[in-house]
Each structure stands twice: as structure tokens, then as C-alpha cells.
Design an enzyme around this catalytic site. Structure first.
Site, short mmCIF file in Angstrom:
data_model
loop_
_atom_site.label_atom_id
_atom_site.label_comp_id
_atom_site.label_asym_id
_atom_site.label_seq_id
_atom_site.Cartn_x
_atom_site.Cartn_y
_atom_site.Cartn_z
N ALA A 291 0.87 -1.05 0.15
CA ALA A 291 0.27 -0.01 0.03
C ALA A 291 0.83 1.22 -0.05
CB ALA A 291 -1.05 -0.11 1.20
N LEU A 293 2.00 3.44 2.38
CA LEU A 293 2.98 3.48 3.52
C LEU A 293 3.88 2.14 3.97
CD1 LEU A 293 1.03 5.58 6.12
CD2 LEU A 293 2.29 6.24 4.11
N ALA A 294 3.45 1.01 3.79
CA ALA A 294 3.96 -0.10 3.91
C ALA A 294 3.45 -1.35 3.06
CB ALA A 294 3.70 -0.69 5.42
N GLN A 295 4.25 -2.48 3.32
CA GLN A 295 3.90 -3.85 2.59
C GLN A 295 3.68 -4.78 3.55
OE1 GLN A 295 7.45 -3.85 -0.02
NE2 GLN A 295 8.12 -5.54 0.82
N VAL A 296 2.84 -5.85 3.18
CA VAL A 296 2.56 -7.04 4.16
C VAL A 296 2.98 -8.29 3.70
CG1 VAL A 296 0.57 -8.05 5.24
CG2 VAL A 296 0.41 -5.67 4.80
N ASP A 442 -10.08 6.16 7.23
CA ASP A 442 -9.51 5.64 5.74
C ASP A 442 -10.17 4.37 5.54
OD1 ASP A 442 -8.06 5.84 3.60
OD2 ASP A 442 -6.06 4.99 4.69
#
Length: 652
Positions: A291, A293-296, A442
């Protein structure tokens, strides 16, 4: 008449002065080229001295004689005796010398004329030489700049965390954003050349919108970070923007660019002290989602718990301030081009909100509080937080198997109905706003999953993810907003005006139009389920005419309201993706009434309070269902009239 001795003295003095002037004009290091300022005893002394000087001055003045032998040959050709100058033997020699000198002078003028032509040739040669030198200098400068650029690039590559690398990234991201803004502007300028009445205008408009959307997508994918966040929000505005934008940018909700494992492993090392392999029995190096801001990543703890590990991009915080600055510049450019579009304050508000979202410890706290608030609602699930594997940039949660909330085909594949999904989601959002006053601001489709309910597989259960952006409402604000929304739906203008003023809103009619996405002047606008294309175009035209008023309203609006509007827009977007199967307004109005009564419940049991609550609820439900029945009956009547040919929308 001057005597010969005086004449000789005068000539000697003049000759000595000229020779001295030559010496003073250009001191020479070679002793052979030095002229001694002494009286000459014979002509040979003067000739040798003068020709030596003439030879030495050739390179500086093309008019001078450049070869001493030429002068000597010239004098000999005119029968000049060796003693023609300053011979003291007889005065007749002076006359001969003067005549010879006159002849020599005339010949020298001829030679000087010839020499002048040669001088012009020499000047051309010097100009060519100078041009060549200039070109060589430019070549050297270009080569030097090229080498400097390559050296800087190599330094940035070797030291990506250096200050030079940071400024280089800022510049590159900034120029990409400005370039994209200019290209999109050019697209619409070109489109504006086609008249609206031109039959080819709709096709050209779609091409313009698609090309502009692709350019924005490329910018978001290249720059990442806050650009992806902005792209996600644009994708959610499907109730306003054309499909070319929303469908093109929706990939940013969970398919943003992701980083290599080595990059995110460093975050683990910096924040927790060890690499992921130390904490997890198995850790998938390829992310399952990425996404803004970050990745999972999917992983399994040593206790065999399946978890989702959310890892912040390592350069996000370094680029944060520069990205906010770039957004300010872009908004100022838009404001310059469109003076009524003054939304520069959005960048500052976005910065204040995103600072909190980048702190995953705060996100974990928000998730825990949301789980407590919604613990009595079985239709929602908040994933469990694993604090031992979390930090400010790492968040480890329970792994959930499900599908995106707006994926119609996958929802049907689970045996679920879109209407049930939309209703459960809206009820959860309404409960957060009107009952608890702790709002997820959000809730885009990438942050919400759907799965079969564990206790009732035929019904959906909503899973809320990404709790980074929340806003807490104070109780007085929440109560006033409950009254406002209830009366908006019931079209009670006097109370709408009253509660708008209590919330700090002066232009209540414009605000009501924005909240309902309907023209407030229309009677009973709050209960329609769908917005027709004609109404949408009319509303957008009105919005363009009132852009300055809208800007002033949004700028002065309390930030609580601004974020609630964001929540409403995102939920509305999901509802539209699911086919708009529910009436949002009636559901939210019912929860607004519950929110008003929740204050009565907190005061303890009282027969009077209970009677008042029942009376208000019955009255509200009667009016609400009356409006719903009215609109249902009108819709059925229109369908019948259309089928019988009694009504033609084209003629109206």
C-alpha cells in the site's frame, strides 16, 4: 639653417628615444634583442640594433617589419652606403642619406601595405585559432560536468543514506510531479479546443481522461509513499470522477510498488534488533500486498500462529517532508491557474494526519480500542495484535482469509450477497460515528475484508484493517452531529440550520448538499438510493460555479467534520461498487437517533427517559418509513408508466 652637428645630434637623440621606447614597450630577456640607448657612431650599429628590435616585435604587431634581412636588402637595393647614417666625413653625405631615406620610406609604405594584407590573413588565422580554443574549452567544461555527474551518481549509489542522496531523491520526485501536472494540464487544454457540441467530443474526453489517469498512476507508482495515498483517495471518488480515473487508480489500494526483502529486513534489524528469521519459523519474502506506507508479508510464529507482518518502507520518513512540500507546490500551481480553487490548507492537514498514521504503535492502540468499542457487534472482527513482534515501523497481526469488500465476484463465490455486505459495513461505520465517536477515517476497499461469519456461514463478517487514521469526537460534537444528520434526512430546515451553527457551519445549505450528495433545495432529498446521471451533472455544474464558496466552507470547517466527510465518501464509494443495494441515508439516520438516545442511557434508568426515548423512536420510524414507502411507490409508478408508454423521459 641648422648646422650639420646640431642636425646630427637631433637625429641621434630621436633615434635613441625611439629605441628606448621600444625597450620600454616590451622588455626582452634575450640580450641579443636589447637596444642600448647610446649615440650611434656608424650606420651599421643602428641597422643591426633596429633590425634586431624589428625581428623581436614581429609577433605583436603585423605592421612592423618581421624580418630584419628584408630591411637590409631593401636598403642595399637602393644603393644606400654603409655610412648613409651619421657619417661625419662630409656634409654631402647627409643629402644623399636624406634622399635614400625618402626612397626607403616610400618603399616601406608599400611593404607595410603588403604586410597589412598579410596581417588580415593572420587575424583570420588567429580568429580560427581562438574559435578552436573556445570549442576546446566548451568540450572540457562538458566533459568536466559529465564526470562530475557520474561521480555524484556513483556516490549516491554507494551511500544511499547520505545527505546528497536525499536531496537528489527530493529533486527527482519533485520534477516528476511537476512534469505530470503539466502534461495533464496540456491534455485538458487540448481537449478544450474541441467544442462541447462536437460529435467527437465524448470520445476525445474519454481518451484525455484515460491518458491523464495513466500519467497520474505512473507518478504514484514511481514516487510511492504519499503519492500512493493521494492516488488511493482519487480512486475512491467514483461518485464524482469518471471511471477512467477510478478504475485506473484502484490498483493502488493494495498493489502499490513493493520493496525487496533485503530492504525491509533492515527495518527489522533497526527496530527489533534481529532479522525476521530470528522471530518467525517461516517468513514469506514476497509480500502479499503493498500500500502507500507499508507492505504486508505472510509469516508463522514459532508457536504456529499465522500472522500478517506489516513493514513500513525504509525511506518513507526521509521522503515525507519533501513530499508534503511538493504537494503544497502543486496545490499552489492549481490555485494560480484556477483562483477559486484554493485548497492549499489540505497539505498541512494531510501532514498532521499522516504523522500519526506512520506510527504503528499508535495504530495498534487504535485497533485495540476499536475492538473494545465493537465487541458487542458480531458482524465485525478486528485482527489480534502481536505486540512482541511490533514496533513504530512494524505491525504484526492475526492473518485473515477473506476477499476485498468491493470484489463482487469473490463475494458471490463465498455464497454471500452484496446487499448484506454493504449493509453490515454501513452499520459498522455508523456505529463508530454516531455511537462511539471514534471514527475510522480511511476505510477504502483495500483496508476492509469480507469473510463468512464463523457462526453463520450464510452471512458476511466485516474485517477492519489498517487502523492508522482515526479521529475521536468529543461527546458534545457527536450529539450535535447526530441531531444534524437526523434532521437532514427528514428535511427539517430549521433544525438543520440550528445544529449546523452549533458545529461551526454558517452556509448550512451548501454543507447539507455536500453531506448528502444531493441538492438540498429539492424536497425530501435525503432518502433517494441512487443519484441519477442528470442530477450528478447538475450538482457538479453547481459545484464549479460555487467553487469559491465550497473552498471557504471546507477551509473553515472543523477538522472533525472534514474527516467524517472523508469516511462517508469512502463508504459511499464501496456501496456504489457493490451496486448501491442499500439506502445509506435511512440506515445512518437510525444510528444518529440511537446516538442521541445513548446520552439518555448513560444517565441511568428512568421511566420518564424511557418513555421519551420510545416516543421519539416511534415518531422517527413512522416518518422515515413513510418517506421510504413514498419513494418506493413513486419508483413503481414510474416503471409502470414507462412500460405503458404514458411517460417519456426524453420529452420531459
Amino acid at each position: 639653417m641648422l648646422s650639420f652637428s646640431k642636425t646630427r645630434s637631433c637625429v641621434q637623440w630621436t633615434t635613441s628615444y625611439l629605441a628606448g621606447s621600444l625597450n620600454r614597450a616590451r622588455p626582452l630577456s634575450s640580450s641579443n634583442n636589447i637596444i642600448n640607448i647610446v649615440p650611434f657612431n656608424n650606420s651599421n650599429t643602428f641597422i643591426r640594433s633596429f633590425t634586431s628590435c624589428a625581428s623581436s616585435r614581429t609577433s605583436n604587431n603585423s605592421r612592423r617589419i618581421n624580418n630584419s634581412s628584408q630591411l637590409f636588402t631593401h636598403l642595399s637595393a637602393n644603393n644606400a652606403p654603409s655610412s648613409l647614417f651619421f657619417n661625419s666625413s662630409s656634409s654631402s653625405h647627409y643629402t644623399t642619406s636624406a634622399s635614400a631615406a625618402s626612397t626607403a620610406h616610400q618603399q616601406q609604405q608599400v611593404d607595410n601595405s603588403q604586410q597589412h594584407g598579410k596581417g588580415q590573413t593572420n587575424n583570420n588565422s588567429q580568429q580560427q585559432s581562438s574559435s578552436s580554443s573556445f570549442n576546446l574549452l566548451n568540450y572540457k567544461k562538458t566533459l568536466l560536468l559529465l564526470l562530475s555527474g557520474l561521480s555524484l551518481a556513483a556516490y549516491i549509489k554507494m551511500f544511499p543514506d547520505s545527505e546528497a542522496a536525499l536531496y537528489a531523491r527530493i529533486f527527482m520526485r519533485f520534477q516528476r510531479a511537476i512534469r505530470t501536472a503539466l502534461l495533464v494540464s496540456i491534455n485538458y487544454k487540448m481537449l478544450a479546443r474541441t467544442p462541447l457540441t462536437d460529435p467527437s467530443y465524448p470520445a476525445k474526453e474519454k481518451i484525455c481522461q484515460k491518458d491523464s489517469a495513466v500519467k497520474i498512476l505512473e507518478l504514484c507508482l514511481t514516487n510511492g509513499g504519499l503519492y500512493v495515498k493521494a492516488g488511493q483517495y482519487i480512486a475512491s471518488l467514483n461518485h464524482i470522477l469518471p471511471l477512467e480515473y477510478t478504475k485506473t487508480l484502484e490498483v493502488l489500494q493494495d498493489q502499490a510498488p513493493w520493496r525487496q526483502y533485503d530492504d525491509i529486513a533492515v527495518v527489522f534489524k533497526d527496530d527489533l534488533g534481529h532479522y525476521p528469521e530470528f522471530y518467525f519459523k517461516e517468513f514469506e519474502k514476497t509480500p502479499i500486498a503493498a500500500a502507500s506506507l507499508a507492505q504486508v508479508h505472510r509469516a508463522w510464529t514459532r508457536d504456529n500462529d499465522e500472522v500478517a507482518v506489516k513493514i513500513q518502507y525504509p525511506d518513507l520518513q526521509a521522503n515525507f517532508e519533501s513530499d508534503v512540500f511538493t504537494h503544497k507546490i502543486l496545490l499552489k500551481m492549481i490555485n494560480y491557474a484556477f483562483p477559486d480553487f484554493e485548497f492549499n490548507w489540505i497539505a498541512d492537514e494531510m501532514r498532521n494526519v499522516l504523522v500519526k498514521e506512520m506510527d504503528f504503535v499508535q495504530e495498534a492502540d487504535n485497533a485495540d480500542r476499536t475492538a473494545r468499542d465493537l465487541r458487542d457487534n458480531p458482524d465485525v472482527h478486528i485482527p489480534k495484535i502481536f505486540r512482541d513482534y511490533s514496533s513504530r515501523r512494524i505491525l504484526t497481526t492475526e492473518f485473515i482469509h477473506g476477499c476485498k469488500v468491493n470484489s463482487v465476484e469473490k463475494i458471490r463465490a463465498l455464497g454471500l450477497r452484496e446487499k448484506d455486505v454493504a449493509q453490515k459495513l454501513l452499520e459498522i461505520a455508523s456505529e463508530q460515528i454516531f455511537i462511539h465517536g471514534f471514527v475510522h477515517v480511511d476505510p477504502h476497499a483495500g483496508n476492509i475484508l469480507v469473510r463468512r461469519h464463523p457462526d453463520n456461514p450464510k452471512m458476511p463478517q466485516i474485517v477492519l484493517l489498517d487502523h492508522g487514521l482515526y479521529r475521536e469526537l468529543d461527546d458534545q460534537f457527536r450529539q450535535n452531529f447526530c441531531h444534524l444528520y437526523k434532521n437532514l434526512v427528514l428535511c427539517n430546515n430549521e433544525k438543520v440550520k440550528k445544529y449546523s451553527a452549533l458545529l461551526g457551519i454558517e452556509n448550512y445549505q451548501l454543507f447539507s448538499t455536500i453531506v448528502l450528495m444531493r441538492r438540498f433545495e429539492t424536497a425530501s432529498v435525503g432518502l433517494g438510493t441512487k443519484l441519477s446521471k442528470e442530477d450528478l451533472h447538475k450538482m457538479m455544474d453547481d459545484a464549479m460555479e460555487k467553487m469559491k464558496e465550497i473552498n471557504q466552507l471546507m477551509k473553515s470547517m472543523p477538522r472533525h467534520l472534514l474527516l467524517i466527510l472523508r469516511n462517508n465518501n469512502l463508504i459511499r464509494s464501496i456501496n456504489m461498487d457493490l451496486g448501491s443495494p442499500i439506502n445509506r441515508f435511512s440506515i445512518m439516520a437510525r444510528y444518529a437517533t440511537r446516538g442521541i438516545n445513548s446520552k439518555i442511557e448513560q444517565g441511568g434508568f428512568s421511566m420518564r427517559r424511557m418513555v421519551s426515548r420510545i416516543k421519539e423512536k416511534v415518531s422517527f420510524e413512522a416518518r422515515l418509513r413513510g418517506y421510504e414507502f413514498y419513494y418506493w411507490l413513486m419508483a413503481i409508478s414510474l416503471r409502470i408508466m414507462l412500460r405503458l408508454g404514458l411517460f417519456s423521459p426524453e420529452k420531459q
